[in-house]
Design a protein around this motif. Sequence first.
Motif, PDB file in Angstrom:
ATOM      1  N   GLN A   1     -11.788 -29.390  46.610  1.00 46.31           N
ATOM      2  CA  GLN A   1     -12.012 -29.702  45.196  1.00 46.31           C
ATOM      3  C   GLN A   1     -10.704 -29.650  44.398  1.00 46.31           C
ATOM      4  OE1 GLN A   1     -15.062 -27.119  43.648  1.00 46.31           O
ATOM      5  NE2 GLN A   1     -16.576 -27.751  45.185  1.00 46.31           N
ATOM      6  N   VAL A   2      -9.888 -28.617  44.648  1.00 47.30           N
ATOM      7  CA  VAL A   2      -8.612 -28.493  43.942  1.00 47.30           C
ATOM      8  C   VAL A   2      -7.728 -29.697  44.215  1.00 47.30           C
ATOM      9  CG1 VAL A   2      -6.421 -27.213  43.950  1.00 47.30           C
ATOM     10  CG2 VAL A   2      -8.600 -25.978  43.810  1.00 47.30           C
ATOM     11  N   LEU A   3      -7.648 -30.108  45.479  1.00 50.61           N
ATOM     12  CA  LEU A   3      -6.811 -31.242  45.816  1.00 50.61           C
ATOM     13  C   LEU A   3      -7.325 -32.521  45.204  1.00 50.61           C
ATOM     14  CD1 LEU A   3      -6.039 -30.415  49.563  1.00 50.61           C
ATOM     15  CD2 LEU A   3      -4.607 -30.004  47.564  1.00 50.61           C
ATOM     16  N   SER A   4      -8.637 -32.679  45.189  1.00 51.74           N
ATOM     17  CA  SER A   4      -9.236 -33.881  44.564  1.00 51.74           C
ATOM     18  C   SER A   4      -8.900 -33.930  43.081  1.00 51.74           C
ATOM     19  CB  SER A   4     -10.744 -33.862  44.775  1.00 51.74           C
ATOM     20  OG  SER A   4     -11.360 -34.973  44.167  1.00 51.74           O
ATOM     21  N   GLU A   5      -8.986 -32.792  42.409  1.00 53.46           N
ATOM     22  CA  GLU A   5      -8.657 -32.736  40.985  1.00 53.46           C
ATOM     23  C   GLU A   5      -7.188 -33.068  40.739  1.00 53.46           C
ATOM     24  OE1 GLU A   5      -9.733 -28.757  40.026  1.00 53.46           O
ATOM     25  OE2 GLU A   5     -11.910 -29.116  40.307  1.00 53.46           O
ATOM     26  N   LEU A   6      -6.288 -32.534  41.570  1.00 57.18           N
ATOM     27  CA  LEU A   6      -4.871 -32.786  41.391  1.00 57.18           C
ATOM     28  C   LEU A   6      -4.500 -34.229  41.711  1.00 57.18           C
ATOM     29  CD1 LEU A   6      -3.479 -29.463  42.907  1.00 57.18           C
ATOM     30  CD2 LEU A   6      -3.355 -30.173  40.520  1.00 57.18           C
TER      31      LEU A   6
ATOM     32  N   LEU B   1      -6.123 -16.142  62.540  1.00 61.86           N
ATOM     33  CA  LEU B   1      -6.339 -16.125  61.093  1.00 61.86           C
ATOM     34  C   LEU B   1      -5.044 -15.878  60.325  1.00 61.86           C
ATOM     35  CD1 LEU B   1      -9.788 -14.318  60.926  1.00 61.86           C
ATOM     36  CD2 LEU B   1      -9.287 -16.696  60.302  1.00 61.86           C
ATOM     37  N   LEU B   2      -3.969 -16.443  60.830  1.00 62.60           N
ATOM     38  CA  LEU B   2      -2.692 -16.497  60.121  1.00 62.60           C
ATOM     39  C   LEU B   2      -2.343 -17.976  59.967  1.00 62.60           C
ATOM     40  CD1 LEU B   2      -0.275 -14.998  58.890  1.00 62.60           C
ATOM     41  CD2 LEU B   2       0.801 -15.049  61.154  1.00 62.60           C
ATOM     42  N   ILE B   3      -2.683 -18.536  58.812  1.00 68.00           N
ATOM     43  CA  ILE B   3      -2.622 -19.986  58.612  1.00 68.00           C
ATOM     44  C   ILE B   3      -1.818 -20.304  57.366  1.00 68.00           C
ATOM     45  CG2 ILE B   3      -4.000 -22.063  58.202  1.00 68.00           C
ATOM     46  CD1 ILE B   3      -6.332 -20.614  59.632  1.00 68.00           C
ATOM     47  N   GLY B   4      -1.005 -21.332  57.462  1.00 68.24           N
ATOM     48  CA  GLY B   4      -0.260 -21.825  56.315  1.00 68.24           C
ATOM     49  C   GLY B   4      -0.557 -23.292  56.096  1.00 68.24           C
ATOM     50  N   VAL B   5      -0.813 -23.663  54.838  1.00 70.77           N
ATOM     51  CA  VAL B   5      -0.979 -25.065  54.465  1.00 70.77           C
ATOM     52  C   VAL B   5       0.253 -25.451  53.656  1.00 70.77           C
ATOM     53  CG1 VAL B   5      -2.416 -26.781  53.316  1.00 70.77           C
ATOM     54  CG2 VAL B   5      -3.481 -24.780  54.387  1.00 70.77           C
ATOM     55  N   GLU B   6       1.054 -26.351  54.198  1.00 69.70           N
ATOM     56  CA  GLU B   6       2.279 -26.761  53.513  1.00 69.70           C
ATOM     57  C   GLU B   6       2.041 -28.044  52.728  1.00 69.70           C
ATOM     58  OE1 GLU B   6       7.073 -27.268  54.232  1.00 69.70           O
ATOM     59  OE2 GLU B   6       5.742 -27.189  55.979  1.00 69.70           O
ATOM     60  N   PHE B   7       2.537 -28.045  51.487  1.00 66.55           N
ATOM     61  CA  PHE B   7       2.380 -29.197  50.599  1.00 66.55           C
ATOM     62  C   PHE B   7       3.727 -29.859  50.353  1.00 66.55           C
ATOM     63  CE2 PHE B   7      -1.131 -26.330  49.855  1.00 66.55           C
ATOM     64  CZ  PHE B   7      -2.215 -27.170  49.761  1.00 66.55           C
ATOM     65  N   TYR B   8       3.701 -31.131  50.060  1.00 69.51           N
ATOM     66  CA  TYR B   8       4.935 -31.857  49.763  1.00 69.51           C
ATOM     67  C   TYR B   8       5.527 -31.313  48.467  1.00 69.51           C
ATOM     68  CZ  TYR B   8       3.862 -35.260  53.408  1.00 69.51           C
ATOM     69  OH  TYR B   8       3.605 -35.870  54.616  1.00 69.51           O
ATOM     70  N   ALA B   9       6.781 -30.861  48.534  1.00 76.67           N
ATOM     71  CA  ALA B   9       7.411 -30.210  47.393  1.00 76.67           C
ATOM     72  C   ALA B   9       7.529 -31.125  46.185  1.00 76.67           C
ATOM     73  CB  ALA B   9       8.790 -29.685  47.791  1.00 76.67           C
ATOM     74  N   ASP B  10       7.670 -32.426  46.423  1.00 74.52           N
ATOM     75  CA  ASP B  10       7.851 -33.357  45.303  1.00 74.52           C
ATOM     76  C   ASP B  10       6.521 -33.811  44.705  1.00 74.52           C
ATOM     77  OD1 ASP B  10       7.106 -34.771  47.549  1.00 74.52           O
ATOM     78  OD2 ASP B  10       8.363 -36.510  47.106  1.00 74.52           O
ATOM     79  N   LYS B  11       5.412 -33.290  45.257  1.00 71.12           N
ATOM     80  CA  LYS B  11       4.096 -33.726  44.772  1.00 71.12           C
ATOM     81  C   LYS B  11       3.323 -32.613  44.070  1.00 71.12           C
ATOM     82  CE  LYS B  11       3.503 -37.470  48.126  1.00 71.12           C
ATOM     83  NZ  LYS B  11       2.641 -38.040  49.194  1.00 71.12           N
TER      84      LYS B  11
ATOM     85  N   SER C   1      -5.648 -35.441  52.504  1.00 71.69           N
ATOM     86  CA  SER C   1      -5.026 -35.435  51.186  1.00 71.69           C
ATOM     87  C   SER C   1      -3.565 -35.834  51.300  1.00 71.69           C
ATOM     88  CB  SER C   1      -5.130 -34.047  50.541  1.00 71.69           C
ATOM     89  OG  SER C   1      -4.343 -33.980  49.382  1.00 71.69           O
ATOM     90  N   PRO C   2      -3.098 -36.690  50.405  1.00 71.72           N
ATOM     91  CA  PRO C   2      -1.679 -37.058  50.416  1.00 71.72           C
ATOM     92  C   PRO C   2      -0.768 -35.918  49.961  1.00 71.72           C
ATOM     93  CG  PRO C   2      -2.786 -38.015  48.504  1.00 71.72           C
ATOM     94  CD  PRO C   2      -3.855 -37.416  49.363  1.00 71.72           C
ATOM     95  N   LEU C   3      -1.342 -34.826  49.479  1.00 72.78           N
ATOM     96  CA  LEU C   3      -0.539 -33.688  49.050  1.00 72.78           C
ATOM     97  C   LEU C   3      -0.188 -32.758  50.203  1.00 72.78           C
ATOM     98  CD1 LEU C   3      -2.445 -32.715  45.758  1.00 72.78           C
ATOM     99  CD2 LEU C   3      -0.522 -34.295  46.040  1.00 72.78           C
ATOM    100  N   ILE C   4      -0.996 -32.789  51.268  1.00 75.78           N
ATOM    101  CA  ILE C   4      -0.783 -31.875  52.404  1.00 75.78           C
ATOM    102  C   ILE C   4       0.219 -32.477  53.378  1.00 75.78           C
ATOM    103  CG2 ILE C   4      -1.838 -30.772  54.410  1.00 75.78           C
ATOM    104  CD1 ILE C   4      -4.405 -30.485  52.860  1.00 75.78           C
ATOM    105  N   GLN C   5       1.246 -31.669  53.676  1.00 77.20           N
ATOM    106  CA  GLN C   5       2.227 -32.092  54.673  1.00 77.20           C
ATOM    107  C   GLN C   5       1.844 -31.624  56.071  1.00 77.20           C
ATOM    108  OE1 GLN C   5       6.261 -31.105  53.692  1.00 77.20           O
ATOM    109  NE2 GLN C   5       7.089 -31.751  55.657  1.00 77.20           N
TER     110      GLN C   5
END
Length: 400
Positions: free
Chosen positions: A393-398, A336-346, A325-329
Amino acid sequence: MNPTIELEEEYCAHNYLPLPVVLVRGAGVYVWDDAGKRYLDMMSAYSAVSHGHCHPRLVQALTQQAGRLAIVSRAFYSDKLAPLLEQACRMTGQDMALPMNTGAEAVETALKAARKWAYTVKGVPADQAEIIVCDGNFHGRTISIVGFSSEDQYKAGFGPFPPGFTSVPFGDVDALEAAIGPNTAAFLVEPIQGEGGIIVPPPGYLSKVAKVCADNDVLLICDEIQTGLGRTGALLASTHDAVKPDGLILGKALGGGLLPVSMFLARREVMEMFQPGDHGSTFGGNPLSSAVALEGLRVLEDEGMIEAAAEMGAYFMAALGEIKSPLIQQVRGKGLLIGVEFYADKVAARTICERLMDKGILSKETHDTVVRLAPPLIITREQIDATVEALRQVLSELEG
């Protein structure tokens, strides 16, 4: 607006911004709202519910002890505290422990121990002890703790703050070494920064830090309130680097998802700084919390939860890594301590959390750009697959 939410908005201080869901029941990895909808809990109350909601053995320990003896304070001995401390020290390799309630209380205990050790053992002049912390740290919300935070909002309007703290970049061993002076008492560090955004330091960081501290007669104190007790796929995150700190702070999961329980553990030389009257807590180490925490530690071992966290964490990270996804940085974490970081401008991380909630997945953003994924350690591959599919699914919708 939901009447429960409306009532809380009227009478509760607005120091949180919850997602608009009212939870009424929990079991295992699931929680249910007041309309009967089921959700996968990807927050675990910031790692406090590592055993899963309402674990039968822990509920049994709670109810049995509540009907026998709950609170007496440590003005007297009770039959539950000593076995808990023995178990905790055995599992962690520490010599002694001091029980408290919340994580912040345990951190304050560690700070007091480090300072008194510096004056009594190291010979630091009175009131000159310094403690080094890391940029991006999160150790709690008391006045002294927020005073050494690098997050402006945590400090705004709450000063003046106690002196004696220096901050260095997280993951930078050279910066730590340069900051150490003759009055340095301790280095307080999270092996992985949780609230800071699930920030994982470079490989070998903690082992190098331990050598620097030992070479300079500085206490290494690891805050494992979020990372400890199996969360990262080892009993302690510090054991990934084969490090045994001089002091160790535990909390959250120590209460089995039922009660606030924390403790500061340390080698004997450090803990023996405390004399009767130096420090205390009305509720710390009470029989009820001790019984639950002891059973919680036993359950971790008996049910293989630590090993499961390592296996499921690797599976989860791999599955998330397959999302394109182009939204995931970045996807980062351990166990089981995981963070998914997203581009702040997206996209805003809260938007992701709101969309996931609609699909039956509960999580929470941290630092506006990171979605935390930290489920109970009992999660299965099928439940991980469901979470990853919902995120896809959420990322595809966004994106659409």
